[in-house]
Design an enzyme around this catalytic site. Structure first.
Site, PDB file in Angstrom:
ATOM      1  N   LYS A  45       0.760  -1.206   0.025  1.00  0.00           N
ATOM      2  CA  LYS A  45      -0.187  -0.195  -0.026  1.00  0.00           C
ATOM      3  C   LYS A  45       0.849   1.373   0.075  1.00  0.00           C
ATOM      4  O   LYS A  45       1.947   1.139   0.231  1.00  0.00           O
ATOM      5  CB  LYS A  45      -0.988  -0.093   1.318  1.00  0.00           C
ATOM      6  CG  LYS A  45      -1.993  -1.105   0.993  1.00  0.00           C
ATOM      7  CD  LYS A  45      -2.970  -1.206   2.451  1.00  0.00           C
ATOM      8  CE  LYS A  45      -4.105  -2.185   2.166  1.00  0.00           C
ATOM      9  NZ  LYS A  45      -5.165  -2.087   3.277  1.00  0.00           N
TER      10      LYS A  45
ATOM     11  N   ARG B  62       2.602  -6.265   9.116  1.00  0.00           N
ATOM     12  CA  ARG B  62       1.593  -5.037   9.600  1.00  0.00           C
ATOM     13  C   ARG B  62       2.583  -4.919  11.024  1.00  0.00           C
ATOM     14  O   ARG B  62       2.451  -3.716  11.286  1.00  0.00           O
ATOM     15  CB  ARG B  62       0.279  -5.502   9.728  1.00  0.00           C
ATOM     16  CG  ARG B  62      -0.414  -5.134   8.401  1.00  0.00           C
ATOM     17  CD  ARG B  62      -1.907  -6.091   8.123  1.00  0.00           C
ATOM     18  NE  ARG B  62      -2.575  -5.418   7.116  1.00  0.00           N
ATOM     19  CZ  ARG B  62      -3.697  -5.960   6.833  1.00  0.00           C
ATOM     20  NH1 ARG B  62      -4.377  -7.128   7.513  1.00  0.00           N
ATOM     21  NH2 ARG B  62      -4.307  -5.661   5.851  1.00  0.00           N
TER      22      ARG B  62
ATOM     23  N   ARG C  74      -2.289 -14.233   4.450  1.00  0.00           N
ATOM     24  CA  ARG C  74      -3.096 -13.493   5.390  1.00  0.00           C
ATOM     25  C   ARG C  74      -2.203 -13.685   6.872  1.00  0.00           C
ATOM     26  O   ARG C  74      -2.100 -12.672   7.595  1.00  0.00           O
ATOM     27  CB  ARG C  74      -4.472 -14.210   6.023  1.00  0.00           C
ATOM     28  CG  ARG C  74      -5.393 -14.184   4.527  1.00  0.00           C
ATOM     29  CD  ARG C  74      -5.720 -12.789   4.220  1.00  0.00           C
ATOM     30  NE  ARG C  74      -6.631 -12.345   5.328  1.00  0.00           N
ATOM     31  CZ  ARG C  74      -7.359 -11.199   5.307  1.00  0.00           C
ATOM     32  NH1 ARG C  74      -7.362 -10.441   4.268  1.00  0.00           N
ATOM     33  NH2 ARG C  74      -8.236 -10.810   6.243  1.00  0.00           N
TER      34      ARG C  74
ATOM     35  N   TYR D  64     -12.591  -1.924  -3.586  1.00  0.00           N
ATOM     36  CA  TYR D  64     -13.201  -2.208  -1.999  1.00  0.00           C
ATOM     37  C   TYR D  64     -14.542  -2.005  -2.068  1.00  0.00           C
ATOM     38  O   TYR D  64     -15.092  -1.650  -0.986  1.00  0.00           O
ATOM     39  CB  TYR D  64     -12.322  -1.135  -1.215  1.00  0.00           C
ATOM     40  CG  TYR D  64     -10.997  -1.405  -0.864  1.00  0.00           C
ATOM     41  CD1 TYR D  64     -10.921  -2.837  -0.027  1.00  0.00           C
ATOM     42  CD2 TYR D  64      -9.871  -0.728  -1.440  1.00  0.00           C
ATOM     43  CE1 TYR D  64      -9.495  -3.174   0.342  1.00  0.00           C
ATOM     44  CE2 TYR D  64      -8.572  -1.044  -0.614  1.00  0.00           C
ATOM     45  CZ  TYR D  64      -8.518  -2.117   0.260  1.00  0.00           C
ATOM     46  OH  TYR D  64      -7.043  -2.707   0.730  1.00  0.00           O
TER      47      TYR D  64
ATOM     48  N   HIS E 128      -2.086  -5.616   1.573  1.00  0.00           N
ATOM     49  CA  HIS E 128      -3.430  -6.152   1.280  1.00  0.00           C
ATOM     50  C   HIS E 128      -3.317  -7.584   0.851  1.00  0.00           C
ATOM     51  O   HIS E 128      -2.376  -7.898   0.264  1.00  0.00           O
ATOM     52  CB  HIS E 128      -4.422  -5.510   0.201  1.00  0.00           C
ATOM     53  CG  HIS E 128      -5.450  -6.497  -0.302  1.00  0.00           C
ATOM     54  ND1 HIS E 128      -6.492  -6.465   0.267  1.00  0.00           N
ATOM     55  CD2 HIS E 128      -5.575  -7.282  -1.383  1.00  0.00           C
ATOM     56  CE1 HIS E 128      -7.410  -7.358  -0.517  1.00  0.00           C
ATOM     57  NE2 HIS E 128      -6.753  -7.596  -1.404  1.00  0.00           N
TER      58      HIS E 128
ATOM     59  N   THR F  46      -5.597  -6.868  10.778  1.00  0.00           N
ATOM     60  CA  THR F  46      -5.887  -5.467  10.104  1.00  0.00           C
ATOM     61  C   THR F  46      -5.357  -4.331  11.065  1.00  0.00           C
ATOM     62  O   THR F  46      -4.518  -3.516  10.072  1.00  0.00           O
ATOM     63  CB  THR F  46      -7.328  -5.468   9.945  1.00  0.00           C
ATOM     64  OG1 THR F  46      -7.769  -6.669   9.178  1.00  0.00           O
ATOM     65  CG2 THR F  46      -7.695  -4.136   9.023  1.00  0.00           C
TER      66      THR F  46
ATOM     67  N   PHE G 124     -15.374   3.908   6.942  1.00  0.00           N
ATOM     68  CA  PHE G 124     -14.117   4.327   6.629  1.00  0.00           C
ATOM     69  C   PHE G 124     -13.893   4.395   4.860  1.00  0.00           C
ATOM     70  O   PHE G 124     -12.908   4.402   4.483  1.00  0.00           O
ATOM     71  CB  PHE G 124     -13.226   3.301   7.225  1.00  0.00           C
ATOM     72  CG  PHE G 124     -13.258   1.977   6.835  1.00  0.00           C
ATOM     73  CD1 PHE G 124     -13.030   1.241   5.730  1.00  0.00           C
ATOM     74  CD2 PHE G 124     -14.124   1.230   8.054  1.00  0.00           C
ATOM     75  CE1 PHE G 124     -13.128   0.067   5.624  1.00  0.00           C
ATOM     76  CE2 PHE G 124     -14.168  -0.332   7.561  1.00  0.00           C
ATOM     77  CZ  PHE G 124     -13.560  -0.781   6.552  1.00  0.00           C
TER      78      PHE G 124
ATOM     79  N   ASN H 298      -1.886   0.321   6.556  1.00  0.00           N
ATOM     80  CA  ASN H 298      -1.441  -0.751   7.246  1.00  0.00           C
ATOM     81  C   ASN H 298      -0.529  -1.678   6.352  1.00  0.00           C
ATOM     82  O   ASN H 298      -0.526  -3.023   6.331  1.00  0.00           O
ATOM     83  CB  ASN H 298      -2.572  -2.008   7.830  1.00  0.00           C
ATOM     84  CG  ASN H 298      -3.601  -2.259   6.929  1.00  0.00           C
ATOM     85  OD1 ASN H 298      -3.328  -1.884   5.551  1.00  0.00           O
ATOM     86  ND2 ASN H 298      -4.693  -3.004   7.214  1.00  0.00           N
TER      87      ASN H 298
ATOM     88  N   GLU I  70      -9.863 -10.284  -7.818  1.00  0.00           N
ATOM     89  CA  GLU I  70      -8.710  -9.271  -7.699  1.00  0.00           C
ATOM     90  C   GLU I  70      -7.639  -9.397  -8.648  1.00  0.00           C
ATOM     91  O   GLU I  70      -6.990  -8.320  -9.177  1.00  0.00           O
ATOM     92  CB  GLU I  70      -8.302  -9.392  -6.070  1.00  0.00           C
ATOM     93  CG  GLU I  70      -9.125  -8.965  -5.363  1.00  0.00           C
ATOM     94  CD  GLU I  70      -8.857  -9.237  -3.735  1.00  0.00           C
ATOM     95  OE1 GLU I  70      -9.898  -9.020  -3.010  1.00  0.00           O
ATOM     96  OE2 GLU I  70      -7.896  -9.736  -3.494  1.00  0.00           O
TER      97      GLU I  70
HETATM   98  N1  UDP Z   1      -9.759  -0.390   7.110  1.00  0.00           N
HETATM   99  C1  UDP Z   1      -9.897   1.093   7.708  1.00  0.00           C
HETATM  100  N2  UDP Z   1     -10.430   1.107   8.736  1.00  0.00           N
HETATM  101  C2  UDP Z   1     -11.202   0.070   9.637  1.00  0.00           C
HETATM  102  C3  UDP Z   1     -11.092  -1.335   8.965  1.00  0.00           C
HETATM  103  C4  UDP Z   1     -10.484  -1.487   7.681  1.00  0.00           C
HETATM  104  O1  UDP Z   1      -9.304   1.965   7.184  1.00  0.00           O
HETATM  105  O2  UDP Z   1     -11.843   0.358  10.557  1.00  0.00           O
HETATM  106  C5  UDP Z   1      -8.840  -0.404   5.963  1.00  0.00           C
HETATM  107  C6  UDP Z   1      -7.600  -0.986   6.035  1.00  0.00           C
HETATM  108  O3  UDP Z   1      -6.693  -0.601   5.155  1.00  0.00           O
HETATM  109  C7  UDP Z   1      -7.935  -2.430   5.713  1.00  0.00           C
HETATM  110  C8  UDP Z   1      -8.986  -2.313   4.622  1.00  0.00           C
HETATM  111  O4  UDP Z   1      -9.635  -1.129   4.980  1.00  0.00           O
HETATM  112  O5  UDP Z   1      -6.830  -3.273   5.171  1.00  0.00           O
HETATM  113  C9  UDP Z   1      -9.835  -3.525   4.255  1.00  0.00           C
HETATM  114  O6  UDP Z   1     -10.476  -3.976   5.556  1.00  0.00           O
HETATM  115  P1  UDP Z   1     -10.659  -5.377   5.789  1.00  0.00           P
HETATM  116  O7  UDP Z   1     -11.420  -5.650   6.922  1.00  0.00           O
HETATM  117  O8  UDP Z   1     -11.127  -6.015   4.407  1.00  0.00           O
HETATM  118  O9  UDP Z   1      -9.319  -5.865   6.351  1.00  0.00           O
HETATM  119  P2  UDP Z   1      -8.044  -6.774   5.763  1.00  0.00           P
HETATM  120  O10 UDP Z   1      -8.567  -7.865   4.913  1.00  0.00           O
HETATM  121  O11 UDP Z   1      -7.315  -5.833   4.709  1.00  0.00           O
HETATM  122  O12 UDP Z   1      -7.221  -7.161   6.805  1.00  0.00           O
END
Ligand code: UDP
Length: 140
Positions: A11, A104, A87, A51, A117, A93, A59, A114, A128
């Site tokens: 990112k 992370r 993952r 997204y 992705h 996250t 958010f 973070n 994707e």
């Molecule tokens: N995100 C955010 N605020 C939140 C949760 C998620 O800005 O409270 C952002 C963060 O960059 C995250 C992305 O949205 O990686 C996608 O969220 P997801 O819950 O899918 O998490 P991931 O799969 O990336 O761990």
């Protein structure tokens, strides 16, 4: 376990701090192979589509602005159990909850910025990957 492919994004917070190589070192050390990679500036439309699952979340607007704020590195990673493995390698996250040694934990600035992705299923990985790569750009 099956050989899978997953989709990864390094990112803008990480590319901005010149951490592409450092993130890739963690990926490769975990046994995942980078079989496609390119640096792109996502458009607002691309980020919104990518997204879309989060479009009702509070958010969403900030996330789209963040993801288009600078270059990202999009990747296809290949290996045994690649979706779940990546993952694990990324960590939670919210970096405050991420395990030691994860991308992370090592690099993320915040729950939004973070650093990485990774797809959450094999089916989503296919969708994707197709958003960013033609088949002949992936060399296993
Ligand atoms: N995100 C955010 N605020 C939140 C949760 C998620 O800005 O409270 C952002 C963060 O960059 C995250 C992305 O949205 O990686 C996608 O969220 P997801 O819950 O899918 O998490 P991931 O799969 O990336 O761990």
């Amino acid at each position: 376990m099956a050989i899978e492919r997953t989709f990864s994004i390094i990112k803008p917070d990480a590319t901005r701090r010149n951490l592409t190589g450092a993130v890739n070192a963690v990926i490769e050390k975990a046994g995942l192979r980078i079989v496609a990679q390119k640096r792109v500036l996502m458009t607002k439309a691309q980020a919104e589509t990518f997204y879309a699952v989060h479009k009702e979340r509070p958010f969403f607007g900030d996330l789209v602005a963040f993801m288009t704020s600078g270059p990202v590195v999009v990747q296809v990673l290949e290996g045994e159990d690649a979706v779940a493995k990546y993952r694990d390698v990324m960590g939670a996250t919210n970096p405050a909850n991420a395990a030691e040694g994860t991308i992370r934990k090592l690099f993320a600035e915040s729950i939004e910025a973070n650093s990485a992705h990774g797809s959450d299923s094999v089916d989503n990985a296919k969708v994707e990957i197709a958003q960013f790569f033609a088949g002949n750009e992936i060399v296993g």
